[in-house]
Design an enzyme around this catalytic site. Sequence first.
Site, PDB file in Angstrom:
ATOM      1  NE  ARG A  65      -4.220   1.443   2.121  1.00 25.33           N
ATOM      2  CZ  ARG A  65      -5.414   1.094   1.656  1.00 25.33           C
ATOM      3  NH1 ARG A  65      -5.652  -0.158   1.334  1.00 25.33           N
ATOM      4  NH2 ARG A  65      -6.368   1.985   1.512  1.00 25.33           N
ATOM      5  CE1 TYR A 104      -1.529  -8.757  -0.971  1.00 21.78           C
ATOM      6  CE2 TYR A 104      -3.459 -10.080  -0.405  1.00 21.78           C
ATOM      7  CZ  TYR A 104      -2.826  -8.852  -0.494  1.00 21.78           C
ATOM      8  OH  TYR A 104      -3.481  -7.708  -0.081  1.00 21.78           O
ATOM      9  CG  ASP A 135     -13.063   3.391   2.102  1.00 18.84           C
ATOM     10  OD1 ASP A 135     -13.540   2.609   1.255  1.00 18.84           O
ATOM     11  OD2 ASP A 135     -12.065   3.117   2.785  1.00 18.84           O
TER      12      ASP A 135
END
Length: 396
Positions: A104, A213, A291
């Site tokens: 991120r 992952y 969001d």
Amino acid sequence: MHILLAGGGIGGLAAAVALLQRGIDVDVYERAPELREVGAGIQISPNGNAVLDSLGVFEELRSLSCDPARKEFRLWNTGKPWPMFSLGKSVIERYGYPYLTVYRPDLHQTLADRVRALKADAIHLDSAVTGCEQNDSSATLILQNGQRITGDALIGADGVRSVVRNALWPDTDAAFSGMVTWRALIPMTSLPEHMRESVGSTWIGPGGHAVNYPLHRAEIMNFAATIEGKRWTAQASFEQGTVEECLDDFKGWHEDVQTMIKLAPNLLKWGLMKREPIPQWTQARISLLGDAAHVTLPFLAQGAVHAIEDGMVLARCLAGAKPSDIPAALLRYEHARIERTSRMVRGATDNTERFHSSELATEASAAQYLEREWSAAPIAERYDWLYSYNANTVEI
């Protein structure tokens, strides 16, 4: 035209780039004193990467990220694998872009660098938003330090607890879902050799699931494990957790899950929030993005991707508009996005039961369940509409 963006997260920065590319002046107001992302890994599907390519950041991000060979399910206790779908070349051939697993902060920094390359002073830090106002010709952002910033329009990209959204529609914050997600970043070199494969694994079991992952050129393993039946009293989105509590939440799960928990240098515990999609994003010269508009559970891996899509469609709707046309342009943006994002939010909620079904308790019932819910046909129905969309060209 001058657009104000409240929030310097992934969606806000993507919108800023898309607007600046179209010659629209932008200023981004971010509450944090420094520009950084808290969190770990995210998955960027082809529909997100198509936009990132248009924004001029895809190739750099790809060089920092991972392109797993496949996604697979693992049964919570035995570890038995079932293929979910192949990635790599087959995804590029079908959708035009790869499916990347991304650290991120890499995505956030890449977007921030791109914003500053287009306008060096566009991002304003330590600028917490406390309210907003508008009139027939402008929108005003009110900051905690008393400043009042006026522009032609205001976009609330300020997250789950959006100040801008609550100014327009009070008491629209999401509620705690009853689920907590444990997140950690594990150095790949600390994992046993058999756990370093470039695969996205989703461990599914009754009442919970875990995902792992690779990230950041396969130097890091991302771990995120969600469990039902928890309480959340913290005011913040996350708090420090302990290995002991996490192990207790995943007692009886496969040794590989236990290993990742034990090897995690730091475990953060996030309270997952959910809310039915709100029916309106726009009032005149103020609208929402990411969001703030469509908070979602992370079970379709589309939250960040849809915020990126929002940014591109917003910029396309505003491009070429006169300041007097802004209310109509923002409504066009809302109409272009609200049905898709609402379907995404509801699909992520539906996946809670698919990942946490009681039918996953035993290998025999799990095999029947996965054949019914996660074979090729239902997977295509659930995901193809997401990945085949292109925010760069979709009709607006």
